[in-house]
Structure formats: structure tokens, C-alpha cells
Write an enzyme that holds these catalytic residues in place. Sequence first.
Site, PDB file in Angstrom:
ATOM      1  CG  HIS A 165      -2.099  -0.745   1.282  1.00  0.00           C
ATOM      2  ND1 HIS A 165      -2.531  -1.433   2.399  1.00  0.00           N
ATOM      3  CD2 HIS A 165      -3.043  -0.959   0.325  1.00  0.00           C
ATOM      4  CE1 HIS A 165      -3.679  -2.043   2.125  1.00  0.00           C
ATOM      5  NE2 HIS A 165      -4.010  -1.778   0.878  1.00  0.00           N
ATOM      6  CB  CYS A 203      -2.620   0.287   8.712  1.00  0.00           C
ATOM      7  SG  CYS A 203      -1.294   0.070   7.540  1.00  0.00           S
TER       8      CYS A 203
HETATM    9  N1  ARG Z   1      -3.639  -7.289   6.419  1.00  0.00           N
HETATM   10  C1  ARG Z   1      -4.065  -6.062   5.821  1.00  0.00           C
HETATM   11  C2  ARG Z   1      -4.002  -6.198   4.311  1.00  0.00           C
HETATM   12  O1  ARG Z   1      -3.090  -6.808   3.826  1.00  0.00           O
HETATM   13  C3  ARG Z   1      -3.229  -4.925   6.293  1.00  0.00           C
HETATM   14  C4  ARG Z   1      -3.721  -3.590   5.829  1.00  0.00           C
HETATM   15  C5  ARG Z   1      -2.825  -2.472   6.219  1.00  0.00           C
HETATM   16  N2  ARG Z   1      -3.404  -1.227   5.910  1.00  0.00           N
HETATM   17  C6  ARG Z   1      -2.772  -0.203   5.325  1.00  0.00           C
HETATM   18  N3  ARG Z   1      -3.393   0.930   5.239  1.00  0.00           N
HETATM   19  N4  ARG Z   1      -1.592  -0.349   4.813  1.00  0.00           N
HETATM   20  O2  ARG Z   1      -4.853  -5.734   3.591  1.00  0.00           O
END
Ligand code: ARG
Length: 292
Positions: free
Chosen positions: A191, A285
Site C-alpha cells: 500500500h 493503517c
Molecule cells: N492485512 C491487511 C491487508 O493486507 C493490512 C492492511 C494495512 N493497511 C494499510 N493501510 N496499509 O490488507
Amino acid sequence: MTVSPAMEPTTGPAASAGVASEPTARKASPRRFLMCPPEHFAVTYAINPWMDPEAGADRDRAAAQWEALRETYLELGHRVELIEPVEGLPDMVFAANGALVVDGRVYGARFRHAERAAEGPAYAAWFRDNGFTEVLEAEHVNEGEGDFLVLDELILAGTGFRTEVAAHQEAQEFLGRPVVTLRLVDPRFYHLDTALFPLDGRNVAYYPGAFSPGSRAVLERLFPDALIADEDDAAVLGLNAVCDGRHVVINAEAQRLIAQLRRHGYEPVPVDLSELRKAGGGPKCCTLEIRV
Ligand code: ARG
């Protein structure tokens, strides 16, 4: 946990080198955040390289760390609202992915993976229930503020692992703000908010290794004064930080970045989110900013 005093150059040539042109007082502005308690948090599937279902995660420990993060925001004067966690959605604690909210307009998330699909409607419902009338159910895959980061004049948008470029265009059209596409190339930084964070409305900190050569060039052109993080700081999700213009809520392990922020007049506020990192998440996150 705090940085050892030895890492904070407060006197001597080291303290003044390279910071002469920096303003001395950074200004914080109060924020409105949405968070989701980690009541159902677990690592039961793997959709990024951080997740190991065999190893799992300790929910109580995660809950204590998340609570400390919430209290940190309150102590900094920010407003924190809560969304009801839904059973069977272990990643719903990562509120940043739930939407992108600009000028009171809510661009809804559409998740890449089936495991998280139901989170999109859950977050959209929260906004409708809380008086937001402009809520767009997105046509294209996008994971909210995980891949969209808002600056004063533009929105930076990640692609490569989760959010589609078509969603960048959809968001631009819906929000009426220029959206700049950045391509992510390292699966650990899946991300945009794992590789870059806004310091204020005009500048950012980022880890160049997470981006394609073209996107690195774009970042250099847009942000000649950016703070550049190294791989060690990125690898503890140090870029998954939340800055209010002055305070930077950041994973405590990102020691060099923390020292660098201090040198540039920011006030790092280290937090421990090591248990949530087992799902690939950090402070940002867990935090969705509501901009009205
Ligand atoms: N386990 C989640 C995923 O892989 C983690 C999300 C993390 N969120 C973020 N904004 N980077 O989607």
C-alpha cells in the site's frame, strides 16, 4: 520507547548542518480520525508478505497497543470516532483502507481480496449513518487511504498491488482533486501508506526503494525537500506514520527516521504496534482521516 539522547543532535555542528533553512516551529492542526477496535483481529489468512497464519497474532496484545494509539491521538488533541468491528473481518482494524474522505465526500473502498470485501460496505454504512450524504460506491478496486494520501494541492495514489489506476481516475473525477499515480514495486510495501507519508500539505517522507524508477523521478520532482527513509526504517513500517504537521505518530523501531524527523523540527511520538505489524499494519493503517 524513546530515542536515546545520543541520537538527537541538539548542539554542535551536527545540529545545525542541513537544517538552516527549516522553519523552527512546526504547526499541528487538529484532526478527526475514525478507528476500529481490534476486537476480531487475527492473522488467519495471508494477503501480504507480513502475514503468517501459522504464527498468528496475540489479540490482547494488539488491543493494548491499539488502545495506546487511540489515547496518543486524544492526548495530541485529535478527535477519534469508532466504527463497530464486524466478526469475521480480522483486518477491519485497518481503518485507513475503509474509504478516502475529502471535503466531506466519501470515496468508498472496494477491496482486492475476498477476505476483506465486506469491509467496504461496512465503512460506507458508517459514513451514511453519521450524516455523510455524498458516499460513492466505487466501481474500481481501491483500498481507501491505504493507497490514497491527501496533500493540499493533490492526492498521491498507489498502484501495483491493490488499488487500480482506474480507481485513481474515478477518485479524481469524484473529488475534483488532481490525483498522481505512483507505482509500487516491492511486495512488502503493498500500500502507498507503507512507503510514504505526508508531513504537511506540501511535503512528504518516503522510501524510494518501494517505487518504480519513473515514480521515484516523479517524487523527486514534486518533493525536492522530502525526507528520505532507508530500508531498515521502511522494513519496520516506519513510513506508516501519521503527521499532524508537527507530531509524527510513528513505529518506535524506526530509529533513524525518528532522529531525522527531530532534526527537521518535527516531534516524533513513538508507538509500539508490533502485534498489528504481523498483519502488515502500523499506526497509519489503523487510522482513517475524516476531512470535512
Ligand atoms: N492485512 C491487511 C491487508 O493486507 C493490512 C492492511 C494495512 N493497511 C494499510 N493501510 N496499509 O490488507
